[in-house]
Write an enzyme that holds these catalytic residues in place. Sequence first.
Site, PDB file in Angstrom:
ATOM      1  N   HIS A 148       9.164 -12.019  -3.852  1.00 21.01           N
ATOM      2  CA  HIS A 148       9.318 -11.917  -2.403  1.00 21.01           C
ATOM      3  C   HIS A 148       8.138 -11.168  -1.776  1.00 21.01           C
ATOM      4  O   HIS A 148       7.655 -11.550  -0.699  1.00 21.01           O
ATOM      5  CB  HIS A 148      10.632 -11.212  -2.054  1.00 21.01           C
ATOM      6  CG  HIS A 148      11.840 -12.095  -2.178  1.00 21.01           C
ATOM      7  ND1 HIS A 148      12.701 -12.336  -1.135  1.00 21.01           N
ATOM      8  CD2 HIS A 148      12.321 -12.817  -3.222  1.00 21.01           C
ATOM      9  CE1 HIS A 148      13.669 -13.157  -1.533  1.00 21.01           C
ATOM     10  NE2 HIS A 148      13.453 -13.442  -2.802  1.00 21.01           N
ATOM     11  N   HIS A 180     -13.520  -1.167   3.157  1.00 18.99           N
ATOM     12  CA  HIS A 180     -14.869  -0.735   3.524  1.00 18.99           C
ATOM     13  C   HIS A 180     -15.267  -1.457   4.798  1.00 18.99           C
ATOM     14  O   HIS A 180     -15.055  -2.673   4.922  1.00 18.99           O
ATOM     15  CB  HIS A 180     -15.858  -1.060   2.396  1.00 18.99           C
ATOM     16  CG  HIS A 180     -17.300  -0.830   2.766  1.00 18.99           C
ATOM     17  ND1 HIS A 180     -17.849   0.428   2.820  1.00 18.99           N
ATOM     18  CD2 HIS A 180     -18.297  -1.694   3.091  1.00 18.99           C
ATOM     19  CE1 HIS A 180     -19.138   0.326   3.161  1.00 18.99           C
ATOM     20  NE2 HIS A 180     -19.424  -0.947   3.340  1.00 18.99           N
ATOM     21  N   HIS A 234       9.208  -3.559   2.593  1.00 22.02           N
ATOM     22  CA  HIS A 234       9.133  -4.871   1.944  1.00 22.02           C
ATOM     23  C   HIS A 234      10.524  -5.338   1.541  1.00 22.02           C
ATOM     24  O   HIS A 234      11.474  -4.555   1.481  1.00 22.02           O
ATOM     25  CB  HIS A 234       8.194  -4.839   0.729  1.00 22.02           C
ATOM     26  CG  HIS A 234       8.633  -3.936  -0.386  1.00 22.02           C
ATOM     27  ND1 HIS A 234       9.516  -4.334  -1.377  1.00 22.02           N
ATOM     28  CD2 HIS A 234       8.306  -2.652  -0.677  1.00 22.02           C
ATOM     29  CE1 HIS A 234       9.697  -3.338  -2.225  1.00 22.02           C
ATOM     30  NE2 HIS A 234       8.982  -2.298  -1.826  1.00 22.02           N
ATOM     31  N   CYS A 235      10.624  -6.613   1.257  1.00 24.27           N
ATOM     32  CA  CYS A 235      11.864  -7.183   0.749  1.00 24.27           C
ATOM     33  C   CYS A 235      12.002  -6.825  -0.727  1.00 24.27           C
ATOM     34  O   CYS A 235      11.006  -6.770  -1.452  1.00 24.27           O
ATOM     35  CB  CYS A 235      11.851  -8.698   0.938  1.00 24.27           C
ATOM     36  SG  CYS A 235      13.445  -9.502   0.660  1.00 24.27           S
ATOM     37  N   HIS A 255       9.770   2.422   2.540  1.00 24.62           N
ATOM     38  CA  HIS A 255       9.228   3.537   1.764  1.00 24.62           C
ATOM     39  C   HIS A 255       9.330   4.854   2.516  1.00 24.62           C
ATOM     40  O   HIS A 255       9.247   5.920   1.905  1.00 24.62           O
ATOM     41  CB  HIS A 255       7.772   3.258   1.395  1.00 24.62           C
ATOM     42  CG  HIS A 255       7.605   2.237   0.311  1.00 24.62           C
ATOM     43  ND1 HIS A 255       6.433   2.091  -0.421  1.00 24.62           N
ATOM     44  CD2 HIS A 255       8.451   1.302  -0.174  1.00 24.62           C
ATOM     45  CE1 HIS A 255       6.569   1.121  -1.295  1.00 24.62           C
ATOM     46  NE2 HIS A 255       7.792   0.612  -1.167  1.00 24.62           N
ATOM     47  N   HIS A 307     -13.703  -3.768  -0.969  1.00 25.63           N
ATOM     48  CA  HIS A 307     -15.005  -3.633  -1.619  1.00 25.63           C
ATOM     49  C   HIS A 307     -14.980  -3.875  -3.125  1.00 25.63           C
ATOM     50  O   HIS A 307     -15.911  -3.491  -3.828  1.00 25.63           O
ATOM     51  CB  HIS A 307     -15.679  -2.301  -1.296  1.00 25.63           C
ATOM     52  CG  HIS A 307     -17.183  -2.395  -1.241  1.00 25.63           C
ATOM     53  ND1 HIS A 307     -17.961  -2.506  -2.367  1.00 25.63           N
ATOM     54  CD2 HIS A 307     -18.036  -2.447  -0.183  1.00 25.63           C
ATOM     55  CE1 HIS A 307     -19.237  -2.581  -2.024  1.00 25.63           C
ATOM     56  NE2 HIS A 307     -19.309  -2.562  -0.688  1.00 25.63           N
ATOM     57  N   ASP A 355      13.393  -2.715   2.064  1.00 22.77           N
ATOM     58  CA  ASP A 355      13.187  -1.401   1.456  1.00 22.77           C
ATOM     59  C   ASP A 355      12.114  -0.689   2.270  1.00 22.77           C
ATOM     60  O   ASP A 355      10.963  -1.142   2.319  1.00 22.77           O
ATOM     61  CB  ASP A 355      12.751  -1.585  -0.001  1.00 22.77           C
ATOM     62  CG  ASP A 355      12.214  -0.315  -0.656  1.00 22.77           C
ATOM     63  OD1 ASP A 355      12.256   0.767  -0.036  1.00 22.77           O
ATOM     64  OD2 ASP A 355      11.733  -0.414  -1.808  1.00 22.77           O
ATOM     65  N   MET A 366       6.529 -10.899   2.213  1.00 20.49           N
ATOM     66  CA  MET A 366       7.541 -10.029   2.824  1.00 20.49           C
ATOM     67  C   MET A 366       7.210  -8.547   2.702  1.00 20.49           C
ATOM     68  O   MET A 366       7.800  -7.803   1.923  1.00 20.49           O
ATOM     69  CB  MET A 366       8.921 -10.319   2.233  1.00 20.49           C
ATOM     70  CG  MET A 366       9.404 -11.722   2.533  1.00 20.49           C
ATOM     71  SD  MET A 366      11.172 -11.948   2.282  1.00 20.49           S
ATOM     72  CE  MET A 366      11.829 -11.281   3.817  1.00 20.49           C
ATOM     73  N   GLU A 405     -17.320   6.086   2.981  1.00 16.66           N
ATOM     74  CA  GLU A 405     -17.902   4.742   2.976  1.00 16.66           C
ATOM     75  C   GLU A 405     -16.864   3.706   2.553  1.00 16.66           C
ATOM     76  O   GLU A 405     -16.803   2.597   3.075  1.00 16.66           O
ATOM     77  CB  GLU A 405     -19.103   4.686   2.037  1.00 16.66           C
ATOM     78  CG  GLU A 405     -18.783   5.139   0.622  1.00 16.66           C
ATOM     79  CD  GLU A 405     -20.006   5.247  -0.259  1.00 16.66           C
ATOM     80  OE1 GLU A 405     -20.831   4.311  -0.219  1.00 16.66           O
ATOM     81  OE2 GLU A 405     -20.142   6.269  -0.970  1.00 16.66           O
ATOM     82  N   THR A 406     -16.027   4.078   1.585  1.00 18.21           N
ATOM     83  CA  THR A 406     -14.959   3.228   1.065  1.00 18.21           C
ATOM     84  C   THR A 406     -13.805   4.141   0.709  1.00 18.21           C
ATOM     85  O   THR A 406     -14.017   5.275   0.284  1.00 18.21           O
ATOM     86  CB  THR A 406     -15.428   2.467  -0.199  1.00 18.21           C
ATOM     87  OG1 THR A 406     -16.580   1.688   0.127  1.00 18.21           O
ATOM     88  CG2 THR A 406     -14.342   1.540  -0.736  1.00 18.21           C
ATOM     89  N   HIS A 454      18.070 -11.913   1.309  1.00 19.18           N
ATOM     90  CA  HIS A 454      16.963 -10.996   1.558  1.00 19.18           C
ATOM     91  C   HIS A 454      17.503  -9.606   1.880  1.00 19.18           C
ATOM     92  O   HIS A 454      18.701  -9.437   2.152  1.00 19.18           O
ATOM     93  CB  HIS A 454      16.082 -11.487   2.711  1.00 19.18           C
ATOM     94  CG  HIS A 454      15.415 -12.801   2.452  1.00 19.18           C
ATOM     95  ND1 HIS A 454      14.299 -12.937   1.666  1.00 19.18           N
ATOM     96  CD2 HIS A 454      15.723 -14.058   2.886  1.00 19.18           C
ATOM     97  CE1 HIS A 454      13.931 -14.208   1.626  1.00 19.18           C
ATOM     98  NE2 HIS A 454      14.783 -14.913   2.354  1.00 19.18           N
TER      99      HIS A 454
END
Length: 353
Positions: A157, A267, A147-148, A112, A318, A110, A162, A291-292, A107
């Site tokens: 993964h 939402h 994340h992996c 971001h 939504h 990463d 992950m 709203e969304t 494993h």
Amino acid sequence: MTATALASLLAGGVALADPADKLEHIRPMLVAPPNVMKHEQATTAKPRVVEFTMTIEEKKIVIDEENGTTLQAMTFNGTMPGPTMVVHEGDYVQLTLINPTSSTLEHNIDFHASTGALGGGALTKIKPGEQTVLRFKADRTGAFIYHCAPEGMVPWHVVSGMSGTLMVLPREGLSDGNGKKLTYDKAYTIGEFDLYIPKDENGQYKSYDTPLESYGDTVEVMRKLVPSHIVFNGKVGALMGEGALKAKVGESVLFIHSSANRDTRPHLIGGHGDYVWATGKFINKPERNLETWFIPGGTAGAALYTFKQPGVYAYVNHNLIEAFELGAAGHVKVEGKWNDDLMKQVQAPSPIK
């Protein structure tokens, strides 16, 4: 590393000290989602090295209790999503990542939010029985996915559990972009996962004893791009019943929503996004009264809402098919006094006159 420091190392000398080593080191406690670790929303402290430790855990989990459907999950700290880390812009994130001997696979991680080396993925590859320490500077604000990302197996993964969120707050805290300071009483993490559970020849969901055993069948299902389940926080109904999020009338809640693979459309039924950073980046002015909102796959978003009425609110993706048929829904239970001025039943259902 400078040329002088490198030459010193090659000659058997001592390299120059890393500037981050001179900073204050703190070790906050991570907590399981949907809760978020204790943190200051704004800080006057100088940049620090914030040290975290996470242990990888491969385990079988039930993703649909009604039907007993299971997933051979791969997780950070045993939860889907992994814990939400919180630091401030200019801090250093230092992670000790542990892959215990009980694991069956290599494993890594990463971030971001980081810069270089595939987000740290190239520097954190660890086999079962190994650990590694990664440090990077949080040089930009926002909510970011981690994340992996093992070579050749990244999507498997990620959709096996992950992923998580790192939130980098501005040192002065959140604002509306016009000079108004924004604060929250509570913060919750919603991690959305698209899952791909293989079926047998009788149409029943299959169960496996190890992640690797499930690999071939799962990849075959994944490549069709049709999820069997889309869930919040690891299973259908994870944020309902006893798991429902809690708030009170008058409280402001920051919803941190991550989706490492698929696009989503959060939402809040009965509420709104008072201030929304749909792509999670706090340097940008938040949108108002949504709203969304749309969160692209591979992104963490954030929305701030102050509750005005008591009751049970549904927090959903939504795409309502994904919410009500595949599982991407949760509840927020809000206590307080009802305000008739905002909504009132003028006439109860009765026969047509």
